[in-house]
Structures are given as C-alpha cells and as structure tokens.
Motif scaffolding. Structure first.
Motif, mmCIF file in Angstrom:
data_model
loop_
_atom_site.group_PDB
_atom_site.id
_atom_site.type_symbol
_atom_site.label_atom_id
_atom_site.label_comp_id
_atom_site.label_asym_id
_atom_site.label_seq_id
_atom_site.Cartn_x
_atom_site.Cartn_y
_atom_site.Cartn_z
ATOM 1 N N GLN A 272 0.839 -1.203 0.000
ATOM 2 C CA GLN A 272 0.000 0.000 0.000
ATOM 3 C C GLN A 272 0.879 1.261 0.000
ATOM 4 O O GLN A 272 0.608 2.212 -0.720
ATOM 5 N N ILE A 273 1.941 1.242 0.775
ATOM 6 C CA ILE A 273 2.858 2.377 0.829
ATOM 7 C C ILE A 273 3.512 2.596 -0.534
ATOM 8 O O ILE A 273 3.618 3.725 -1.011
ATOM 9 N N MET A 274 3.914 1.519 -1.181
ATOM 10 C CA MET A 274 4.538 1.630 -2.506
ATOM 11 C C MET A 274 3.545 2.163 -3.538
ATOM 12 O O MET A 274 3.908 2.975 -4.388
ATOM 13 N N GLN A 275 2.299 1.722 -3.467
ATOM 14 C CA GLN A 275 1.282 2.219 -4.392
ATOM 15 C C GLN A 275 1.049 3.711 -4.183
ATOM 16 O O GLN A 275 0.930 4.469 -5.144
ATOM 17 N N GLN A 276 1.000 4.129 -2.915
ATOM 18 C CA GLN A 276 0.809 5.549 -2.631
ATOM 19 C C GLN A 276 1.992 6.370 -3.138
ATOM 20 O O GLN A 276 1.816 7.449 -3.697
ATOM 21 N N ALA A 277 3.181 5.855 -2.968
ATOM 22 C CA ALA A 277 4.375 6.549 -3.446
ATOM 23 C C ALA A 277 4.352 6.666 -4.962
ATOM 24 O O ALA A 277 4.694 7.717 -5.523
ATOM 25 N N GLN A 278 3.935 5.612 -5.636
ATOM 26 C CA GLN A 278 3.863 5.637 -7.101
ATOM 27 C C GLN A 278 2.803 6.645 -7.559
ATOM 28 O O GLN A 278 3.020 7.386 -8.516
ATOM 29 N N GLN A 279 1.664 6.697 -6.883
ATOM 30 C CA GLN A 279 0.622 7.661 -7.228
ATOM 31 C C GLN A 279 1.127 9.095 -7.044
ATOM 32 O O GLN A 279 0.891 9.959 -7.898
ATOM 33 N N MET A 280 1.835 9.342 -5.952
ATOM 34 C CA MET A 280 2.387 10.671 -5.714
ATOM 35 C C MET A 280 3.398 11.045 -6.787
ATOM 36 O O MET A 280 3.429 12.178 -7.262
ATOM 37 N N GLN A 281 4.215 10.082 -7.197
ATOM 38 C CA GLN A 281 5.204 10.339 -8.242
ATOM 39 C C GLN A 281 4.501 10.690 -9.554
ATOM 40 O O GLN A 281 4.905 11.617 -10.245
ATOM 41 N N GLU A 282 3.449 9.969 -9.891
ATOM 42 C CA GLU A 282 2.700 10.251 -11.110
ATOM 43 C C GLU A 282 2.056 11.634 -11.041
ATOM 44 O O GLU A 282 2.084 12.384 -12.028
ATOM 45 N N GLN A 283 1.484 11.982 -9.897
ATOM 46 C CA GLN A 283 0.870 13.298 -9.738
ATOM 47 C C GLN A 283 1.921 14.399 -9.882
ATOM 48 O O GLN A 283 1.672 15.423 -10.519
ATOM 49 N N LEU A 284 3.084 14.180 -9.317
ATOM 50 C CA LEU A 284 4.166 15.152 -9.402
ATOM 51 C C LEU A 284 4.622 15.315 -10.847
ATOM 52 O O LEU A 284 4.807 16.436 -11.324
ATOM 53 N N GLN A 285 4.774 14.222 -11.574
ATOM 54 C CA GLN A 285 5.187 14.292 -12.975
ATOM 55 C C GLN A 285 4.131 15.007 -13.817
ATOM 56 O O GLN A 285 4.470 15.814 -14.690
ATOM 57 N N ASN A 286 2.863 14.727 -13.565
ATOM 58 C CA ASN A 286 1.788 15.405 -14.293
ATOM 59 C C ASN A 286 1.795 16.900 -14.004
ATOM 60 O O ASN A 286 1.625 17.721 -14.909
ATOM 61 N N ALA A 287 1.991 17.260 -12.741
ATOM 62 C CA ALA A 287 2.029 18.670 -12.360
ATOM 63 C C ALA A 287 3.213 19.376 -13.023
ATOM 64 O O ALA A 287 3.085 20.498 -13.516
ATOM 65 N N GLN A 288 4.361 18.716 -13.080
ATOM 66 C CA GLN A 288 5.542 19.308 -13.711
ATOM 67 C C GLN A 288 5.308 19.514 -15.211
ATOM 68 O O GLN A 288 5.695 20.544 -15.764
ATOM 69 N N ALA A 289 4.682 18.548 -15.859
ATOM 70 C CA ALA A 289 4.398 18.681 -17.290
ATOM 71 C C ALA A 289 3.431 19.839 -17.531
ATOM 72 O O ALA A 289 3.605 20.615 -18.476
ATOM 73 N N GLU A 290 2.428 19.946 -16.683
ATOM 74 C CA GLU A 290 1.466 21.034 -16.815
ATOM 75 C C GLU A 290 2.149 22.386 -16.596
ATOM 76 O O GLU A 290 1.902 23.349 -17.319
ATOM 77 N N LEU A 291 3.033 22.456 -15.613
ATOM 78 C CA LEU A 291 3.758 23.694 -15.344
ATOM 79 C C LEU A 291 4.631 24.098 -16.527
ATOM 80 O O LEU A 291 4.730 25.281 -16.848
ATOM 81 N N ALA A 292 5.278 23.141 -17.142
ATOM 82 C CA ALA A 292 6.162 23.443 -18.265
ATOM 83 C C ALA A 292 5.410 24.112 -19.407
ATOM 84 O O ALA A 292 5.976 24.912 -20.153
ATOM 85 N N ASP A 293 4.117 23.821 -19.534
ATOM 86 C CA ASP A 293 3.300 24.384 -20.608
ATOM 87 C C ASP A 293 2.560 25.655 -20.199
ATOM 88 O O ASP A 293 2.005 26.343 -21.046
ATOM 89 N N THR A 294 2.534 25.983 -18.920
ATOM 90 C CA THR A 294 1.794 27.140 -18.435
ATOM 91 C C THR A 294 2.672 28.381 -18.531
ATOM 92 O O THR A 294 3.836 28.364 -18.166
#
Length: 123
Positions: free
Chosen positions: A13-35
């Motif tokens: 469960q901890i690993m899944q949460q960490a992976q979800q956070m990593q995906e959210q962070l990557q998505n946020a970074q991609a969105e920022l790069a385009d903003t």
C-alpha cells in the motif's frame, strides 16, 4: 512506522501511494512546463512571458521606451520584467506543487523542484 493497534504497515500500500504521488508530481511538472505567466515593468511597457518551467518565451518592448541616449533605463526595465515573470512562475510552481509536497509528509526537500532546475525544462 507502526499502524494503530500494533501492526506493521502494508508495504504494498505504501509503494502504491508513493507511485501515485510520483505520477501526480510528474503530471504537475508537465502542466507547469506548458503554463505561461507574464511579468511586466514600466507600467507594462516591457513584458516578459515565462513558463512554469522558468523558460523565457517572449519579451515585448513598447517602442516608446526605446531611447538610444538612455539604454540603461531600457536594460533596467527588461531585467525587472524578466524578474517579475520568473517570480510569477516560481509562485505558480509553489502553488501547484505545494499540495503534492504536503502529501509527501511536508517539509520534504523536493530537490530544487521549485527552482530553475525542473526536470524536463529547457534552460
């Protein structure tokens, strides 16, 4: 880390949460790069467009501020507009990534993610 009741935490469960956070962070970074955000100086006479990845995309100078006898003022206005744009982009980054950092336990060093070295950003 011990769960209430004395049991050990579920590592999967901890690993899944960490992976979800990593995906959210990557998505946020991609969105920022385009903003894009705009900084200005001289009452809008000089405008700098900067991305959330801290890349200067455009610089607009009103011809009325171009005085061949006073290039120092123009230089100051350009620097001020770029700084204003960079500041706005950094605030955007903090606003966007702040909630994600809080989800990682707060106070966690994000390795300069709020600074000029966002992964994938052109510098």
């Amino acid at each position: 880390m011990v769960q209430p009741g004395g049991g050990m935490p579920d590592m999967q469960q901890i690993m899944q949460q960490a992976q979800q956070m990593q995906e959210q962070l990557q998505n946020a970074q991609a969105e920022l790069a385009d903003t894009e955000v705009t900084g200005s100086a001289g009452g809008g006479m000089v405008r700098a467009v900067v991305t959330g990845g801290l890349e200067l995309k455009d610089l607009t100078i009103d011809p009325s501020v171009v005085d061949p006898e006073d290039t120092e003022t123009l230089s100051d206005l350009v620097v001020a507009a770029v700084r204003d744009g960079m500041s706005a982009a950094q605030k955007l980054t903090e606003d966007k990534l702040g909630p994600l950092a809080g989800g990682l336990g707060g106070g966690m060093d994000l390795g300069g993610l709020g600074g000029p070295s966002l992964p994938g950003s052109a510098q």
